[in-house]
Design a protein around this motif. Sequence first.
Motif, mmCIF file in Angstrom:
data_model
loop_
_atom_site.group_PDB
_atom_site.id
_atom_site.type_symbol
_atom_site.label_atom_id
_atom_site.label_comp_id
_atom_site.label_asym_id
_atom_site.label_seq_id
_atom_site.Cartn_x
_atom_site.Cartn_y
_atom_site.Cartn_z
ATOM 1 N N ASP A 141 0.806 -1.223 0.000
ATOM 2 C CA ASP A 141 0.000 0.000 0.000
ATOM 3 C C ASP A 141 0.841 1.276 0.000
ATOM 4 O OD1 ASP A 141 -2.188 -1.626 0.037
ATOM 5 O OD2 ASP A 141 -2.589 -1.405 2.180
ATOM 6 N N VAL A 142 2.164 1.123 -0.063
ATOM 7 C CA VAL A 142 3.051 2.293 -0.057
ATOM 8 C C VAL A 142 2.941 3.036 -1.387
ATOM 9 C CG1 VAL A 142 5.475 2.988 -0.092
ATOM 10 C CG2 VAL A 142 4.677 1.351 1.607
ATOM 11 N N LYS A 143 2.652 4.344 -1.303
ATOM 12 C CA LYS A 143 2.496 5.163 -2.523
ATOM 13 C C LYS A 143 3.513 6.299 -2.489
ATOM 14 C CE LYS A 143 -2.400 4.115 -3.268
ATOM 15 N NZ LYS A 143 -2.343 2.957 -2.353
ATOM 16 N N VAL A 144 4.378 6.300 -3.486
ATOM 17 C CA VAL A 144 5.444 7.299 -3.535
ATOM 18 C C VAL A 144 4.896 8.626 -4.045
ATOM 19 C CG1 VAL A 144 7.172 5.505 -3.946
ATOM 20 C CG2 VAL A 144 6.141 6.692 -5.895
ATOM 21 N N ASN A 182 15.412 15.084 -12.433
ATOM 22 C CA ASN A 182 15.664 15.886 -13.633
ATOM 23 C C ASN A 182 15.631 15.098 -14.935
ATOM 24 O OD1 ASN A 182 16.161 18.068 -11.865
ATOM 25 N ND2 ASN A 182 18.339 17.541 -11.758
ATOM 26 N N VAL A 183 15.332 13.800 -14.884
ATOM 27 C CA VAL A 183 15.299 12.983 -16.099
ATOM 28 C C VAL A 183 13.915 12.346 -16.214
ATOM 29 C CG1 VAL A 183 16.351 11.093 -17.393
ATOM 30 C CG2 VAL A 183 17.764 12.499 -15.863
ATOM 31 N N ALA A 184 13.091 12.897 -17.109
ATOM 32 C CA ALA A 184 11.727 12.384 -17.271
ATOM 33 C C ALA A 184 11.744 11.034 -17.979
ATOM 34 C CB ALA A 184 10.889 13.380 -18.057
ATOM 35 N N SER A 185 10.736 10.202 -17.673
ATOM 36 C CA SER A 185 10.629 8.889 -18.292
ATOM 37 C C SER A 185 9.167 8.591 -18.576
ATOM 38 C CB SER A 185 11.217 7.818 -17.365
ATOM 39 O OG SER A 185 10.477 7.771 -16.161
ATOM 40 N N LYS A 186 8.916 7.489 -19.245
ATOM 41 C CA LYS A 186 7.543 7.090 -19.506
ATOM 42 C C LYS A 186 6.854 6.766 -18.176
ATOM 43 C CE LYS A 186 8.398 5.126 -24.094
ATOM 44 N NZ LYS A 186 8.344 3.879 -24.926
ATOM 45 N N PRO A 187 5.573 7.078 -18.057
ATOM 46 C CA PRO A 187 4.847 6.804 -16.809
ATOM 47 C C PRO A 187 4.884 5.316 -16.448
ATOM 48 C CG PRO A 187 3.580 8.249 -18.231
ATOM 49 C CD PRO A 187 4.733 7.766 -19.055
ATOM 50 N N SER A 188 5.127 5.044 -15.188
ATOM 51 C CA SER A 188 5.121 3.658 -14.703
ATOM 52 C C SER A 188 4.930 3.671 -13.189
ATOM 53 C CB SER A 188 6.423 2.932 -15.055
ATOM 54 O OG SER A 188 7.512 3.517 -14.380
ATOM 55 N N ALA A 189 4.266 2.652 -12.700
ATOM 56 C CA ALA A 189 4.040 2.545 -11.252
ATOM 57 C C ALA A 189 5.360 2.239 -10.549
ATOM 58 C CB ALA A 189 3.020 1.458 -10.965
ATOM 59 N N LYS A 190 5.534 2.833 -9.396
ATOM 60 C CA LYS A 190 6.777 2.619 -8.638
ATOM 61 C C LYS A 190 6.489 1.884 -7.321
ATOM 62 C CE LYS A 190 9.353 4.877 -11.606
ATOM 63 N NZ LYS A 190 8.353 5.473 -12.490
ATOM 64 N N THR A 191 5.580 0.942 -7.396
ATOM 65 C CA THR A 191 5.261 0.152 -6.204
ATOM 66 C C THR A 191 6.302 -0.958 -6.026
ATOM 67 O OG1 THR A 191 3.822 -1.236 -7.554
ATOM 68 C CG2 THR A 191 2.791 0.583 -6.352
ATOM 69 N N LEU A 192 6.434 -1.416 -4.794
ATOM 70 C CA LEU A 192 7.336 -2.538 -4.528
ATOM 71 C C LEU A 192 6.758 -3.817 -5.126
ATOM 72 C CD1 LEU A 192 8.371 -1.913 -0.830
ATOM 73 C CD2 LEU A 192 9.963 -2.277 -2.712
#
Length: 428
Positions: free
Chosen positions: A311-314, A325-335
């Motif tokens: 349930d951790v949300k960054v 400073n380096v943009a990337s394609k959207p992606s979930a950063k969940t464990l």
Amino acid sequence: MLFTEDFLHYVWKFRLFDHAKLQTDDGEELEVFSAGMHNTDSGPDFHNARIRIGETVWAGNVEVHLSASDWQKHGHTTDNAYENVILHVVYQNDEPLTLPNGRKVPTLQLKDRIPAELYNRYHQMVFGQQSIIPCENSIAGIDKLIMNNWLTRVLIERLETRSKAVIDRLNLYRGDWEETFYQFLAANFGFKTNALPFELLAKSLPQLILAKHKNNPMQIEALIFGQAGFLEGELQDEYPLKLKEEYSFLRKKYNLKPIENHLWKFMRLRPQNFPTVRLAQFAALIVQSNHLFSKILEIKDINALRALFTDVKVNEYWDNHYRFNVASKPSAKTLGASSIDILLINTLALFLFSYGKQHQQQHYISRSLKLLENLPAEQNNITEDFITLGVKINNAFESQALLELKNNYCNYKKCLQCGVGNKILKLA
């Protein structure tokens, strides 16, 4: 014959020698009632043995050597601990043994009494050219009950050894379980590649400081990224600039010194595992889980334990970034599930065991073992090797035990101290 003194210890301990017409070096009839208790500390090799020499029954210590002359070489002659030895067991009796007080110690020679088949099995395991483990040609055939019993014992050894490090750190922090847990959790959050900088980060940033800002996620993130050294360089995006501003104030307030940023490793890591992403996840966990260790002591359901991490949300900034400073394609950063399971194995199970040992509360130890039984086995080079040899690994309980078996028994060819090795040696 080529073998070590440990092999003679093994032969005597399990009485695996020819008992027909046993005699001492003086020709007196000898009968062994009990080989005694194996002593792995200083002093004689076996305590409380019971033997009969002639018409007299003796109770006392037994010393074992490859050659009788080793008694003198090992300095036992001047050691009072060896004065009450009732029998000297040797492979080769190359000289009689007489103590300084004039007492002659009876000697039993095992040469020509060790079964050739037993020696051959031992020699093949310890001195063979196996590629993975000494018993790789036999381990798959070991009875399941024997294997399970030995793995249980080895797992307990692993947890007891690792819990000593927990208790040492606990004593350093004057019994503060929350701080100690926070330190270990941080190190394990770095997994293998970034465990050291994560540990240094936690040591430089006490959990007590973070607790004071638990209601301000931006400040928690600023403290963590700032202490990690990621706010020192030139920043462009609004989010890291805000973090830097917050950290500048907090750094002066708490007199903080960030760790060296070069310690963090990015190479050969998937972007999802970049230390910046892990730090963001760690910060989110701190924000969402106040008094985390206390919660873990209360939660018994494995799914509820997993939920603490799933349930951790960054911060939303990381939705389309892996680095500042380096943009990337959207992606979930969940464990990921496997990452969470590793944290449960290496941190939660360990701390439940350590807490139970420290407070002598068996139910926490049982919960630790139950947690490992309900987690999937780890996948690494060692577990893959065991699977190749035909060993079925059902859960983390067994995979953790096999890691201990490989690293502390197989690698050192301690087959004589291993339940599996013992069984293979004694196979008819």
